[in-house]
Scaffold this motif. Structure first.
Motif, PDB file in Angstrom:
ATOM      1  N   LEU A 181      10.704 -11.614  -1.890  1.00  0.00           N
ATOM      2  CA  LEU A 181       9.909 -10.623  -2.608  1.00  0.00           C
ATOM      3  C   LEU A 181       8.912  -9.946  -1.666  1.00  0.00           C
ATOM      4  CD1 LEU A 181       9.190 -12.458  -5.996  1.00  0.00           C
ATOM      5  CD2 LEU A 181      10.924 -10.708  -5.500  1.00  0.00           C
ATOM      6  N   THR A 182       8.348 -10.715  -0.746  1.00  0.00           N
ATOM      7  CA  THR A 182       7.461 -10.136   0.268  1.00  0.00           C
ATOM      8  C   THR A 182       8.241  -9.159   1.139  1.00  0.00           C
ATOM      9  OG1 THR A 182       6.153 -12.165   0.318  1.00  0.00           O
ATOM     10  CG2 THR A 182       5.915 -10.668   2.187  1.00  0.00           C
ATOM     11  N   PHE A 183       9.453  -9.544   1.507  1.00  0.00           N
ATOM     12  CA  PHE A 183      10.312  -8.674   2.313  1.00  0.00           C
ATOM     13  C   PHE A 183      10.587  -7.352   1.585  1.00  0.00           C
ATOM     14  CE2 PHE A 183      14.613  -7.086   2.949  1.00  0.00           C
ATOM     15  CZ  PHE A 183      14.614  -6.822   4.302  1.00  0.00           C
ATOM     16  N   LEU A 184      11.001  -7.431   0.334  1.00  0.00           N
ATOM     17  CA  LEU A 184      11.326  -6.220  -0.431  1.00  0.00           C
ATOM     18  C   LEU A 184      10.097  -5.340  -0.609  1.00  0.00           C
ATOM     19  CD1 LEU A 184      13.692  -7.769  -3.144  1.00  0.00           C
ATOM     20  CD2 LEU A 184      14.358  -6.346  -1.185  1.00  0.00           C
ATOM     21  N   LYS A 185       8.955  -5.943  -0.806  1.00  0.00           N
ATOM     22  CA  LYS A 185       7.710  -5.182  -0.948  1.00  0.00           C
ATOM     23  C   LYS A 185       7.415  -4.390   0.320  1.00  0.00           C
ATOM     24  CE  LYS A 185       3.664  -4.059  -2.752  1.00  0.00           C
ATOM     25  NZ  LYS A 185       3.576  -3.093  -3.877  1.00  0.00           N
ATOM     26  N   LYS A 186       7.627  -5.028   1.461  1.00  0.00           N
ATOM     27  CA  LYS A 186       7.336  -4.364   2.733  1.00  0.00           C
ATOM     28  C   LYS A 186       8.402  -3.328   3.113  1.00  0.00           C
ATOM     29  CE  LYS A 186       4.276  -7.747   4.748  1.00  0.00           C
ATOM     30  NZ  LYS A 186       3.706  -8.212   6.015  1.00  0.00           N
ATOM     31  N   MET A 187       9.533  -3.340   2.411  1.00  0.00           N
ATOM     32  CA  MET A 187      10.602  -2.373   2.690  1.00  0.00           C
ATOM     33  C   MET A 187      10.413  -1.063   1.927  1.00  0.00           C
ATOM     34  SD  MET A 187      12.806  -3.298   4.936  1.00  0.00           S
ATOM     35  CE  MET A 187      14.012  -2.034   4.559  1.00  0.00           C
ATOM     36  N   GLU A 188       9.379  -0.953   1.098  1.00  0.00           N
ATOM     37  CA  GLU A 188       9.232   0.208   0.215  1.00  0.00           C
ATOM     38  C   GLU A 188       9.302   1.535   0.957  1.00  0.00           C
ATOM     39  OE1 GLU A 188       5.565  -0.433  -1.789  1.00  0.00           O
ATOM     40  OE2 GLU A 188       6.474  -1.495  -3.477  1.00  0.00           O
ATOM     41  N   ASP A 189       8.491   1.673   2.012  1.00  0.00           N
ATOM     42  CA  ASP A 189       8.447   2.943   2.740  1.00  0.00           C
ATOM     43  C   ASP A 189       9.798   3.287   3.342  1.00  0.00           C
ATOM     44  OD1 ASP A 189       5.811   3.147   2.094  1.00  0.00           O
ATOM     45  OD2 ASP A 189       5.053   2.503   4.050  1.00  0.00           O
ATOM     46  N   ALA A 190      10.406   2.312   4.031  1.00  0.00           N
ATOM     47  CA  ALA A 190      11.685   2.562   4.695  1.00  0.00           C
ATOM     48  C   ALA A 190      12.775   2.916   3.687  1.00  0.00           C
ATOM     49  CB  ALA A 190      12.103   1.332   5.513  1.00  0.00           C
ATOM     50  N   VAL A 191      12.794   2.224   2.542  1.00  0.00           N
ATOM     51  CA  VAL A 191      13.805   2.496   1.512  1.00  0.00           C
ATOM     52  C   VAL A 191      13.667   3.913   0.967  1.00  0.00           C
ATOM     53  CG1 VAL A 191      14.447   1.928  -0.868  1.00  0.00           C
ATOM     54  CG2 VAL A 191      14.242   0.106   0.832  1.00  0.00           C
TER      55      VAL A 191
END
Length: 442
Positions: free
Chosen positions: A256-266
């Motif tokens: 979940l931490t990983f997905l949260k930090k992927m927001e901008d790139a996604v």
């Protein structure tokens, strides 16, 4: 202090730009479709110019970022055997995730049967380009003119030259140390350029979304609604569930931490629909926010943008099932195994080839005796699905980057677990790779 708290983050600004762009696109298409000024000067003028400049600016950074980052990473390796181990791990993980992706797509395609009742007998002809052989691709990885490779944006050739150049620097003693220090400074300057570009990202995303949804006909999606939903659902399932399971199992960290930090790139990937154009943002996310060492990310991210095609593999699996059902052609278990193997190997064999998704799909269909003409009918909804596919692809690149970095002991777990790593009150911040910067004025 109160003013700072009211500032929107970069993620919020990009999301706002994307939402406003979609709304504006529908308004331009429906309410203002007959207004010549809007179509000529806004849609085909200001919005097109703004969107294309934004894409061009992102692509402008790709070649120098790949080359400089990879030279910095490779030249810092003390043991060159590490490079072979790193390359083997990365390639293996990318192939495994691609095989899982297309297996999942075939399962979903046969479970929901989106092609039942669809008439493809009137499909227009589709001429697929011929894919190069794997041998030709391997030969083509080695540049005869590195400067020309950079001018053409040939990612695989740039990677090979940068790796060889970095190895030479690491073996050159004192002269190599001076060159390595120079490239380190170059890397800092390029990352600052990425920072500057991100500040205008919300406006570029607005232009891209507004123009896309002005020209996007919803009738095409309605006609293939079941195919669209199955494919989009499978992409999200792979991006959110499969990757999360792999990430947790192989790193022990919170997905979940990983997905949260992927927001901008996604969101960058979704709006640009280009893995290569998103490389600067993916690199920033992997190093500054996830805490992966630059020498790992500089290798895995550009390579992933070229050969990791999980989203495309899912499209091929669902499209294969869809076309087979639409033409009432039954595929055997061996046919499905052939689809998985062909698509997985083709992700490497067609790396860097323009229109790679459709080339790979044509190869897969031909391999199991399905009519290639069936591709023509699904092209209508491919642009929107391509945006989702790209978001899945760069998520996979980042997952593999973190897995490889963690396995090599080259990932700062404390930085990964810090929700503010890589950010500041000024929306986004790039702390130094090895020394955390001290906030002033606190």
């Amino acid at each position: 202090m109160t003013t700072d708290k009211k500032k929107l983050s970069l993620t919020s600004k990009v999301l706002l730009g994307m939402s406003l762009g979609i709304v504006a696109g529908f308004i331009f298409r429906t309410l203002l479709a007959e207004v010549a000024f809007v179509q000529e000067y806004l849609v085909n003028g200001l919005l097109q110019v703004g969107g294309e400049i934004f894409i061009a600016s992102l692509k402008m950074l790709v070649v120098p970022l790949i080359f400089v980052s990879l030279v910095c990473g490779t030249s810092s390796l003390k043991d060159l055997s590490t490079l072979g181990r790193l390359g083997g791990k990365t390639l293996a993980f990318y192939l495994v995730t691609t095989a899982i992706a297309i297996s999942l797509a075939l399962l979903m395609g046969n479970l929901f049967k989106p092609g039942d009742g669809v008439d493809l007998t009137t499909a227009t002809s589709f001429a697929a380009k011929e894919a190069p052989s794997l041998g030709d691709v391997i030969i083509g990885m080695f540049p005869t003119n590195p400067i020309n490779s950079m001018a053409q944006g040939n990612t695989l050739q740039i990677i090979v030259f940068a790796v060889l150049f970095g190895i030479a620097i690491s073996l050159a003693g004192k002269p190599g140390e001076r060159i390595a220090a120079l490239f380190g400074d170059f890397n800092e300057v390029i990352m600052k350029l990425v920072t500057l570009l991100m500040n205008v990202a919300p406006y570029g995303v607005f232009c891209l979304m507004a123009q896309l949804f002005t020209s996007l006909g919803l009738d095409a999606i309605v006609n293939l609604m079941e195919y669209f939903l199955v494919l989009a659902g499978t992409l999200l399932l792979h991006g959110l569930v499969t990757y999360s399971i792999m990430f947790r199992a192989l790193t022990g960290l919170n997905p979940l931490t990983f997905l949260k930090k992927m927001e901008d790139a996604v969101m960058f990937a979704f709006s640009t629909a280009s893995s290569n154009a998103t490389i600067p943002v993916t690199m920033e996310t992997a190093t500054r926010r996830m805490g992966v060492d630059n020498r790992i990310a500089a290798f895995t991210v550009p390579l992933g943008a070229t050969i990791n095609m999980d989203g495309t593999a899912i499209m091929q699996g669902v499209a294969t099932a869809f076309i087979a059902q639409a033409f009432n052609i039954d595929l055997s278990f061996n046919d499905y195994l052939m689809v998985i193997m062909t698509a997985t190997l083709a992700s490497v064999g067609t790396a860097g080839v323009p229109g790679v998704g459709l080339i790979m799909l044509a190869m897969v269909l031909s391999q199991v005796g399905l009519p290639v003409e069936g591709i023509a009918l699904i092209i209508g909804v491919d642009r929107l699905l391509d945006m989702i596919r790209t978001a899945v692809n760069i998520t996979g690149d980042s997952v593999v980057t973190c897995i490889v970095g963690k396995s090599e002991g080259a990932m700062d777990v404390a930085r990964f677990n810090n929700p503010d790593a890589g950010k500041s009150e000024e929306e986004i911040h790039f702390p130094h790779d090895t020394q955390p910067q001290t906030k002033t004025g606190a």
